[in-house]
Design an enzyme around this catalytic site. Structure first.
Site, PDB file in Angstrom:
ATOM      1  N   GLY A   1       1.805  14.056   7.731  1.00 34.04           N
ATOM      2  CA  GLY A   1       1.094  15.037   6.251  1.00 34.04           C
ATOM      3  C   GLY A   1       2.006  15.458   5.458  1.00 34.04           C
ATOM      4  N   THR A   2       3.468  15.480   5.811  1.00 37.54           N
ATOM      5  CA  THR A   2       3.463  16.568   4.756  1.00 37.54           C
ATOM      6  C   THR A   2       3.695  15.996   2.857  1.00 37.54           C
ATOM      7  OG1 THR A   2       5.739  14.960   4.382  1.00 37.54           O
ATOM      8  CG2 THR A   2       6.266  16.902   6.265  1.00 37.54           C
ATOM      9  N   ASN A   3       3.177  14.845   2.672  1.00 38.01           N
ATOM     10  CA  ASN A   3       2.395  14.814   1.034  1.00 38.01           C
ATOM     11  C   ASN A   3       1.384  15.447   0.780  1.00 38.01           C
ATOM     12  OD1 ASN A   3       4.903  13.157  -0.441  1.00 38.01           O
ATOM     13  ND2 ASN A   3       4.639  11.602   1.243  1.00 38.01           N
TER      14      ASN A   3
ATOM     15  N   ARG B   1      -2.426   1.931   6.502  1.00 40.70           N
ATOM     16  CA  ARG B   1      -3.303   0.725   6.828  1.00 40.70           C
ATOM     17  C   ARG B   1      -3.835   0.007   5.163  1.00 40.70           C
ATOM     18  NH1 ARG B   1      -5.123  -0.427  11.289  1.00 40.70           N
ATOM     19  NH2 ARG B   1      -5.034   1.547  12.409  1.00 40.70           N
TER      20      ARG B   1
ATOM     21  N   VAL C   1      -5.806  -1.367   2.168  1.00 39.21           N
ATOM     22  CA  VAL C   1      -6.938  -1.241   1.426  1.00 39.21           C
ATOM     23  C   VAL C   1      -7.257  -2.566   1.164  1.00 39.21           C
ATOM     24  CG1 VAL C   1      -8.844   0.179  -0.308  1.00 39.21           C
ATOM     25  CG2 VAL C   1      -6.103   1.020   0.616  1.00 39.21           C
TER      26      VAL C   1
ATOM     27  N   HIS D   1       5.577   5.546  -2.076  1.00 37.97           N
ATOM     28  CA  HIS D   1       6.305   4.763  -1.273  1.00 37.97           C
ATOM     29  C   HIS D   1       7.143   5.568  -1.312  1.00 37.97           C
ATOM     30  CE1 HIS D   1       7.248   1.165   0.676  1.00 37.97           C
ATOM     31  NE2 HIS D   1       8.411   0.247  -0.500  1.00 37.97           N
TER      32      HIS D   1
END
Length: 196
Positions: free
Chosen positions: A21-23, A96, A98, A114
């Site tokens: 969760g750093t972004n 995942r 989408v 990405h």
């Protein structure tokens, strides 16, 4: 009534994440001109969930279940998102693909980050694949999400040089550092343009 009209004029974001969760943290701390309404996570015990709780951001767990296909899972997710009046989806380390259900509900309103210069090195191991290939320049790509794996239209890219001294870990750190600047900046621009 007034509150309802404010909701309609405000960008309201759901962030999708699967890991550390750093972004997610970079986006929350960026003071974006939008409300980050909810975190959607497909893993039950990952650090991003605690990060969301630290910011009082609700969490929707969308866990894969045996016998439940992607379309059904995404339909349930849309029902769970409905009360938040979401205007755009921001994928931040979401592992995942989408599916059509979400793509149809948010046409050109789903973006992803990405850790490579697409179209090179798509997929979940972008940093490692670029490192193993020995490229001297890799980087970060932000793109619209479509039905493929990292194949959507590119919105922004930033190059990251690899030196002879770089290990996989140091290259990863350099890429994450660029991500944490480029993603909030690009999301802000998309919000200001009304894309999200």
């Amino acid at each position: 009534m007034n509150n309802q009209s404010n909701i309609k004029n405000e960008a309201r974001i759901a962030i999708f994440a699967s890991g550390n969760g750093t972004n997610f943290e970079a986006l929350v701390n960026a003071d974006l001109p939008a409300k980050i309404c909810v975190l959607v996570c497909d893993q039950p015990d990952v650090p991003v969930i605690q990060r969301a709780k630290n910011h009082q951001i609700p969490v929707i767990l969308s866990l894969p279940k045996k016998g439940v296909n992607k379309a059904s899972r995404e339909q349930t997710l849309l029902q769970n998102l409905a009360p938040y009046h979401i205007t755009g989806l921001v994928l931040a380390g979401y592992m995942r693909i989408v599916g059509p259900t979400l793509l149809k509900a948010f046409p050109r309103r789903i973006i992803n980050i990405h850790p490579a210069l697409l179209p090179s090195f798509p997929g979940r191991h972008g940093i490692e694949d670029a490192y193993d290939a020995g490229v001297k320049v890799t980087g970060v790509t932000i793109h619209y999400v479509d039905g493929g794996v990292d194949t959507g239209e590119i919105i922004a890219q930033e190059a990251v040089s690899r030196t002879d001294q770089d290990t996989l870990a140091t290259l990863e750190a350099k890429i994450h550092s660029v991500e944490h600047q480029l993603y909030p900046k690009t999301v802000r621009q998309l919000i200001e343009k009304g894309v999200l």
